[in-house]
Design a protein around this motif. Structure first.
Motif, PDB file in Angstrom:
ATOM      1  N   ASN A  50     -18.269  10.514   5.721  1.00  0.00           N
ATOM      2  CA  ASN A  50     -17.095   9.753   5.300  1.00  0.00           C
ATOM      3  C   ASN A  50     -17.503   8.480   4.567  1.00  0.00           C
ATOM      4  O   ASN A  50     -16.884   8.107   3.563  1.00  0.00           O
ATOM      5  N   GLU A  51     -18.551   7.817   5.038  1.00  0.00           N
ATOM      6  CA  GLU A  51     -19.026   6.591   4.398  1.00  0.00           C
ATOM      7  C   GLU A  51     -19.609   6.893   3.021  1.00  0.00           C
ATOM      8  O   GLU A  51     -19.372   6.150   2.060  1.00  0.00           O
ATOM      9  N   ARG A  54     -16.754   7.420   0.753  1.00  0.00           N
ATOM     10  CA  ARG A  54     -16.112   6.141   0.449  1.00  0.00           C
ATOM     11  C   ARG A  54     -16.867   5.411  -0.655  1.00  0.00           C
ATOM     12  O   ARG A  54     -16.263   4.919  -1.618  1.00  0.00           O
TER      13      ARG A  54
END
Length: 115
Positions: A50-51, A54
């Motif tokens: 997810n990071e 992002r």
């Protein structure tokens, strides 16, 4: 879950008031309650993924901000006009940093953004 037979809701999809969800399964429309995601626990790998996504999205938004950068990116990626530049930029960033530790990616992130 309940199937919908109403012609008004036949092609409906999405949420209503964060309580009801309309889903499409092939030729059927199904109504169900909104899933409760409050107790979900993400693994470390999911958090890292997810990071990375992002950071890739921030990079793509930065490149997409001006017309000049969009044109240069499209030429650099040799991307045809009918393909999504935003998706190609996200993929480029993820592919470039796939085998690099997330900490290193975060440290060098700002230097990766071309002027």
């Amino acid at each position: 879950m309940a199937t919908v037979n109403s012609p008004f809701l036949q092609n409906a999809s999405g949420t209503v008031g964060r309580m009801i969800v309309y889903k499409k399964y092939y030729d059927k429309t199904v109504v169900s309650k909104m899933p409760d995601m409050s107790k979900r626990v993400l693994s470390e790998k999911q958090k890292e993924s997810n990071e990375r996504m992002r950071l890739a999205t921030i990079y793509a938004k930065y490149m997409y901000a001006t017309e000049e950068r969009k044109i240069k990116s499209r030429i650099r990626l040799k991307l045809p006009a009918h393909k999504s530049l935003f998706h190609a930029l996200v993929k480029e960033h993820i592919d470039q940093h796939r085998n690099i530790a997330l900490e290193q990616v975060e440290q060098t992130f700002m230097s990766d953004l071309p002027e």
